[in-house]
Design a protein around this motif. Structure first.
Motif, short mmCIF file in Angstrom:
data_model
loop_
_atom_site.label_atom_id
_atom_site.label_comp_id
_atom_site.label_asym_id
_atom_site.label_seq_id
_atom_site.Cartn_x
_atom_site.Cartn_y
_atom_site.Cartn_z
N LEU A 170 20.83 -6.86 12.46
CA LEU A 170 20.74 -7.19 10.99
C LEU A 170 19.29 -7.53 10.74
N TRP A 171 18.58 -8.62 11.44
CA TRP A 171 17.28 -8.86 11.19
C TRP A 171 16.39 -7.65 11.65
N ARG A 172 16.59 -7.02 12.72
CA ARG A 172 15.62 -5.76 13.20
C ARG A 172 15.67 -4.65 11.89
N HIS A 173 16.72 -4.46 11.64
CA HIS A 173 16.67 -3.38 10.66
C HIS A 173 16.46 -3.73 9.21
N GLY A 174 16.61 -4.90 9.04
CA GLY A 174 16.27 -5.39 7.57
C GLY A 174 14.87 -5.67 7.35
N VAL A 175 14.11 -6.24 8.55
CA VAL A 175 12.81 -6.51 8.53
C VAL A 175 12.00 -4.99 8.54
N TRP A 176 12.64 -4.22 9.49
CA TRP A 176 11.91 -2.93 9.52
C TRP A 176 12.07 -2.28 8.36
N ASN A 177 13.06 -1.80 7.75
CA ASN A 177 13.06 -1.09 6.55
C ASN A 177 12.44 -1.78 5.37
N ALA A 178 12.30 -3.01 5.34
CA ALA A 178 11.43 -3.57 4.26
C ALA A 178 10.02 -3.29 4.53
N GLY A 179 9.50 -3.29 5.73
CA GLY A 179 8.10 -2.92 5.83
C GLY A 179 7.87 -1.62 5.79
N TYR A 180 8.85 -0.77 6.27
CA TYR A 180 8.98 0.84 6.10
C TYR A 180 8.70 1.04 4.61
N PHE A 181 9.51 0.87 3.76
CA PHE A 181 9.68 1.22 2.55
C PHE A 181 8.80 0.68 1.53
N GLY A 182 8.55 -0.78 1.89
CA GLY A 182 7.40 -1.27 1.15
C GLY A 182 5.87 -0.86 1.45
N VAL A 183 5.54 -0.54 2.56
CA VAL A 183 4.33 0.12 2.92
C VAL A 183 4.17 1.56 2.47
N ILE A 184 5.40 2.24 2.56
CA ILE A 184 5.33 3.72 1.81
C ILE A 184 5.00 3.56 0.45
N PHE A 185 5.69 2.83 -0.35
CA PHE A 185 5.39 2.54 -1.74
C PHE A 185 3.95 2.43 -1.91
N GLN A 186 3.29 1.49 -1.24
CA GLN A 186 2.06 1.01 -1.39
C GLN A 186 1.03 2.23 -0.95
N VAL A 187 1.12 2.90 0.15
CA VAL A 187 0.35 3.81 0.66
C VAL A 187 0.22 5.15 -0.36
N ARG A 188 1.48 5.38 -0.67
CA ARG A 188 1.66 6.57 -1.63
C ARG A 188 0.91 6.23 -2.95
N SER A 189 0.95 5.19 -3.51
CA SER A 189 0.01 4.84 -4.67
C SER A 189 -1.35 4.79 -4.35
N LEU A 190 -1.88 4.72 -3.16
CA LEU A 190 -3.34 4.59 -2.99
C LEU A 190 -3.85 6.11 -2.41
N LEU A 191 -2.83 7.10 -1.98
CA LEU A 191 -3.35 8.29 -1.71
C LEU A 191 -3.57 9.22 -2.89
N PRO A 192 -4.53 10.06 -3.01
CA PRO A 192 -4.67 10.96 -3.96
C PRO A 192 -3.43 11.78 -4.57
N LYS A 193 -3.25 12.11 -5.68
CA LYS A 193 -1.84 12.69 -6.06
C LYS A 193 -1.79 14.15 -5.53
N ALA A 194 -0.70 14.59 -4.91
CA ALA A 194 -0.66 15.73 -4.26
C ALA A 194 -0.42 16.72 -5.44
N GLN A 195 -1.50 17.96 -5.14
CA GLN A 195 -1.45 19.11 -5.82
C GLN A 195 -0.48 20.28 -5.42
N SER A 196 -0.16 19.99 -4.24
CA SER A 196 0.55 21.38 -3.76
C SER A 196 1.53 20.75 -2.78
N LYS A 197 2.38 21.75 -2.20
CA LYS A 197 3.61 21.23 -1.17
C LYS A 197 2.92 20.71 0.10
#
Length: 296
Positions: A170-197
């Protein structure tokens, strides 16, 4: 660009399953290396590995190349429900938390909360599979396969022993997923908006890889503990050295030093960094495909 139209739960579940199996088939040998290094105790019996390359060489030379895929049947069977649960529950929790907190758009805080919640759900799915995998990956394993592991654990340790290590998982998956999805949200917001697939795929690969790396950095001590706990048989009347997460972390730190809490970190991050990118790219691609089917 990624289509944001919502899909029923079953499509999210299927997309997560395909993503998980794709990742495990590519990255599994590094998981074997990670487990071997985590189970290695300073001064203990058995072979000593001086890093990823040395571990790979020793396994191939002494046990054969096929050993790099030893126990893969258990994680392959696990990956479909595991990753499906991860992504499907994360999407569902995002909807729930946005509704409960009265916001229309997802925030990083809610991304972290949704990820942690999804990780805890995922943990309940994976524990028995992880237990079987750890027992098979151990260099001193005497089991003849997944079915043999399950039979002997139930016969010798009891049915509940199949959930040995639940708390640390529970600790491993709770912590890993919190970091994974939290960072994905932040990185996506910092990257240029995709204009193509293709640009969207590149963005997802970058965001998922960084998310997987940060998630691994945060969760590795709990992963080390989980491996130790699950590789220790339950014997009636005998106290276990590794049982609960935080006491076990302090035991490892006291006896082996801080670096022991990050045993197997390099193969773990080499797997779950790029593996996190593979997961996100395949999941996003499958969701886009299912939208073309569902909304045609």
């Amino acid at each position: 660009m990624t289509d944001a139209r919502p899909l029923p739960f079953i499509y999210q579940f299927a997309a997560g399953a395909v993503a998980g199996i794709s990742e495990i088939l590519v990255m599994y040998p590094l998981d074997v290396v990670k487990t071997r290094m985590q189970l290695q105790v300073a001064g203990g019996a058995g072979p000593h590995y001086n890093g990823i390359t040395d571990c790979l060489k020793q396994i191939v030379a002494k046990e054969g190349a096929s050993r790099l895929y030893k126990g893969i049947s258990s994680p392959v069977l696990m990956e479909a429900p595991k990753r499906a649960t991860k992504f499907a529950c994360n999407d569902e929790f995002q909807k729930i938390y946005k509704r409960e907190f009265g916001v229309e758009k997802l925030t990083q805080s809610l991304s972290i909360l949704s990820g942690a919640s999804a990780g805890c759900c995922e943990a309940f799915v994976v524990v028995p599979f992880e237990l079987v995998k750890i027992r098979l990956q151990d260099v001193s394993s005497k089991y003849n396969g997944p079915v043999d592991v399950v039979k002997r654990i139930i016969a010798q340790e009891g049915v509940l022993a199949m959930y040995n290590g639940l708390e640390s998982t529970l600790w491993r998956h709770g912590v890993w997923n919190a970091g994974y999805f939290g960072v994905i949200f932040q990185v996506r917001s910092l990257l240029p908006k995709a204009q193509s697939k293709s640009q969207q795929t590149g963005n997802d690969l970058i965001a998922g890889t960084i998310g997987g790396t940060i998630g691994s950095l945060m969760s590795t001590p709990f992963d080390v503990v989980k491996s130790r706990v699950q590789n220790t048989a339950v014997i009636a009347g005998q106290a276990r050295k590794y049982n609960w997460s935080w006491p076990s972390i302090f035991t490892i730190y006291r006896e082996e030093g801080f670096s022991a809490l990050y045993k197997g970190f390099v193969p773990k991050v080499l797997r779950l960094g790029p593996g996190g990118g593979i997961l996100l790219v395949v999941f996003t691609g499958m969701m886009d495909f299912f939208r073309t089917v569902h909304y045609k």
